[in-house]
Design a protein around this motif. Structure first.
Motif, mmCIF file in Angstrom:
data_model
loop_
_atom_site.group_PDB
_atom_site.id
_atom_site.type_symbol
_atom_site.label_atom_id
_atom_site.label_comp_id
_atom_site.label_asym_id
_atom_site.label_seq_id
_atom_site.Cartn_x
_atom_site.Cartn_y
_atom_site.Cartn_z
ATOM 1 N N THR A 203 51.042 42.701 37.267
ATOM 2 C CA THR A 203 51.511 43.972 36.715
ATOM 3 C C THR A 203 50.684 44.375 35.506
ATOM 4 N N ALA A 204 50.404 43.408 34.622
ATOM 5 C CA ALA A 204 49.584 43.692 33.446
ATOM 6 C C ALA A 204 48.180 44.139 33.856
ATOM 7 N N HIS A 205 47.629 43.504 34.893
ATOM 8 C CA HIS A 205 46.289 43.886 35.366
ATOM 9 C C HIS A 205 46.291 45.335 35.859
ATOM 10 N N ASN A 206 47.283 45.704 36.643
ATOM 11 C CA ASN A 206 47.332 47.074 37.168
ATOM 12 C C ASN A 206 47.535 48.089 36.051
ATOM 13 N N ILE A 207 48.265 47.711 35.004
ATOM 14 C CA ILE A 207 48.429 48.606 33.856
ATOM 15 C C ILE A 207 47.117 48.728 33.083
ATOM 16 N N ALA A 208 46.445 47.588 32.865
ATOM 17 C CA ALA A 208 45.221 47.568 32.060
ATOM 18 C C ALA A 208 44.126 48.420 32.678
ATOM 19 N N PHE A 209 44.045 48.440 34.015
ATOM 20 C CA PHE A 209 42.974 49.169 34.683
ATOM 21 C C PHE A 209 43.449 50.474 35.305
ATOM 22 N N GLY A 210 44.706 50.819 35.098
ATOM 23 C CA GLY A 210 45.256 52.000 35.752
ATOM 24 C C GLY A 210 44.651 53.312 35.301
ATOM 25 N N THR A 211 44.033 53.332 34.109
ATOM 26 C CA THR A 211 43.470 54.584 33.607
ATOM 27 C C THR A 211 42.029 54.797 34.062
ATOM 28 N N ARG A 212 41.418 53.799 34.717
ATOM 29 C CA ARG A 212 40.035 53.937 35.174
ATOM 30 C C ARG A 212 39.972 54.883 36.371
ATOM 31 N N HIS A 213 38.957 55.727 36.390
ATOM 32 C CA HIS A 213 38.823 56.651 37.522
ATOM 33 C C HIS A 213 38.584 55.861 38.796
ATOM 34 N N GLY A 214 39.339 56.190 39.824
ATOM 35 C CA GLY A 214 39.180 55.528 41.114
ATOM 36 C C GLY A 214 39.869 54.180 41.208
ATOM 37 N N ALA A 215 40.586 53.788 40.150
ATOM 38 C CA ALA A 215 41.247 52.483 40.172
ATOM 39 C C ALA A 215 42.428 52.497 41.133
ATOM 40 N N HIS A 216 42.637 51.364 41.798
ATOM 41 C CA HIS A 216 43.767 51.200 42.686
ATOM 42 C C HIS A 216 44.501 49.912 42.301
ATOM 43 N N ASP A 217 45.822 49.950 42.365
ATOM 44 C CA ASP A 217 46.598 48.746 42.072
ATOM 45 C C ASP A 217 46.213 47.625 43.027
ATOM 46 N N VAL A 218 46.165 46.398 42.513
ATOM 47 C CA VAL A 218 45.944 45.233 43.365
ATOM 48 C C VAL A 218 47.279 44.864 44.006
ATOM 49 N N PRO A 219 47.392 44.896 45.336
ATOM 50 C CA PRO A 219 48.657 44.555 45.985
ATOM 51 C C PRO A 219 49.011 43.085 45.766
ATOM 52 N N GLN A 220 50.301 42.793 45.876
ATOM 53 C CA GLN A 220 50.755 41.422 45.631
ATOM 54 C C GLN A 220 50.097 40.432 46.587
ATOM 55 N N ALA A 221 49.978 40.786 47.873
ATOM 56 C CA ALA A 221 49.402 39.859 48.843
ATOM 57 C C ALA A 221 47.949 39.539 48.495
ATOM 58 N N ALA A 222 47.175 40.556 48.119
ATOM 59 C CA ALA A 222 45.778 40.329 47.764
ATOM 60 C C ALA A 222 45.662 39.498 46.494
ATOM 61 N N TRP A 223 46.544 39.751 45.558
ATOM 62 C CA TRP A 223 46.537 38.983 44.296
ATOM 63 C C TRP A 223 46.817 37.505 44.565
ATOM 64 N N GLU A 224 47.853 37.235 45.329
ATOM 65 C CA GLU A 224 48.208 35.844 45.610
ATOM 66 C C GLU A 224 47.126 35.156 46.427
ATOM 67 N N ALA A 225 46.505 35.891 47.355
ATOM 68 C CA ALA A 225 45.427 35.299 48.150
ATOM 69 C C ALA A 225 44.256 34.904 47.264
ATOM 70 N N SER A 226 43.965 35.699 46.240
ATOM 71 C CA SER A 226 42.850 35.366 45.340
ATOM 72 C C SER A 226 43.130 34.089 44.561
ATOM 73 N N LEU A 227 44.393 33.830 44.259
ATOM 74 C CA LEU A 227 44.740 32.603 43.524
ATOM 75 C C LEU A 227 44.723 31.375 44.416
ATOM 76 N N GLU A 228 44.752 31.585 45.725
ATOM 77 C CA GLU A 228 44.759 30.461 46.675
ATOM 78 C C GLU A 228 43.352 30.075 47.129
ATOM 79 N N ARG A 229 42.340 30.830 46.749
ATOM 80 C CA ARG A 229 40.985 30.503 47.171
ATOM 81 C C ARG A 229 40.569 29.120 46.648
ATOM 82 N N PRO A 230 39.716 28.408 47.383
ATOM 83 C CA PRO A 230 39.307 27.061 46.939
ATOM 84 C C PRO A 230 38.635 27.052 45.570
ATOM 85 N N ASP A 231 37.925 28.137 45.228
ATOM 86 C CA ASP A 231 37.237 28.149 43.936
ATOM 87 C C ASP A 231 38.109 28.663 42.802
#
Length: 341
Positions: A203-231
């Motif tokens: 939520t904080a990430h989407n707020i922090a970047f919400g004012t950027r032109h062309g910015a889109h909220d990061v969906p929950q599924a995509a966010w959680e998938a990024s945290l599950e990556r091996p790296d």
């Protein structure tokens, strides 16, 4: 309504080349042109046949209307321009410009003329959409290119699109010089990231970047998938909370991962996402989060720290990262403008 300089059926950009709309059978030759351009220019972004084919085959792309190729007298493609458009149901239509001109032909100012043709083309497309959807929001046209490149010069000379954002990588050694101190602003506490905080950090990430032109909220599924990556290294990551206002939640974060170079064995701690919500910016919080991340990287045996940067305030960003010992690499600049007719 502005008068269009070219009809929708015309592919003519200028007079030194033979111009035609892009066909699928042209993609291999366009890929070869891209390889020749990359040999001379060594750009940050690279184009290959697979990516060109994927873009051509998108259901809403209509490249035979939005892309052109220019051939010399021998029939060889030496220039191309392509507007990558958003789906027709997008309430805020975008057109991303892509331009390539063989170095041997740049003295004809073909790139400069392609910029004008593509902008006109995007605006004609937008007016076409508006005929059936008058409620559409404004059109945004943009182009991302290496700063200082010939395409960048062509965009600057055209003047309709202005620099809006910059993208670049930065690296620093964790062993050759002292690490910066971790000094959070008054009333702010840094805590190691725990998965229980994940949704609040998103939520904080989407707020922090919400004012950027062309910015889109990061969906929950995509966010959680990024945290599950091996790296991914959530346990190397940091969050900032306001002790003076517990209801503020997460006000800043640095989400980190690890890059391992298999052959040499070097390890780099990489800050994948960093942000501070607007009410807490310009207080030194980003600096504290970066410093905390550096110490964590060093504690886990990394010899380098790195980050990919996306900013709309270049002087401030350069000052922040250079002041923390980062070496700033070649920049990509995003030119853009909004049109309502």
């Amino acid at each position: 309504m502005r008068e269009q300089q070219l009809s929708w059926e015309q592919a003519i950009v200028e007079g030194s080349l033979e111009w035609a709309f892009l066909r699928r059978e042209d993609l291999g030759e366009v890929a070869e042109l891209c390889a020749a351009i990359e040999y001379f220019d060594d750009p940050t972004q690279h184009r290959e046949l697979s990516g060109l084919t994927d873009d051509f085959d998108r259901p809403w792309a209509y490249p035979t209307n939005h892309a052109v190729v220019g051939r010399d007298r021998g029939g060889t493609i030496v220039a191309y321009g392509w507007n990558h458009i958003t789906p027709p149901d997008d309430p805020l239509p975008h057109a991303w410009m892509e331009i390539g001109v063989h170095p041997a032909w740049r003295h004809h100012k073909i790139g400069y003329k392609l910029v004008g043709w593509l902008i006109d083309r995007a605006r004609a497309w937008y007016l076409h959409l508006r005929e059936s959807r008058p409620e559409l929001g404004p059109l945004w046209v943009g182009c991302a290119t290496d700063e200082g490149s010939r395409v960048s010069t062509d965009l600057e000379e055209n003047g309709l699109l202005k620099p809006q954002r910059w993208f670049f990588d930065a690296h620093r050694s964790l062993t050759d010089e002292p690490l910066p101190l971790v000094v959070p602003p008054p009333g702010i506490e840094l805590r190691t990231f725990e998965r229980a905080w994940s949704e609040k950090v998103r939520t904080a990430h989407n707020i922090a970047f919400g004012t950027r032109h062309g910015a889109h909220d990061v969906p929950q599924a995509a966010w959680e998938a990024s945290l599950e990556r091996p790296d991914s290294r959530p346990d190397w990551s940091w969050i900032a909370v306001c002790t003076d206002d517990p209801g503020a939640g997460v006000v800043g974060y640095a989400v980190n991962c690890e890059i391992i170079e298999r052959q040499s064995g070097w390890r780099e701690g990489w800050t994948e996402r960093i942000g501070v919500i607007p009410d807490y910016q310009r207080q030194g919080l980003a600096r504290a989060l970066l410093a905390a991340s550096m110490h964590t990287f060093a504690d886990h045996g990394c010899t380098l720290a790195g980050i990919g940067i996306d900013t709309d305030n270049l002087p401030e960003t350069e000052s922040l990262f250079a002041g923390m010992g980062y070496r700033l690499e070649d920049r990509v600049v995003l030119f853009g403008a909004t049109f309502e007719d």
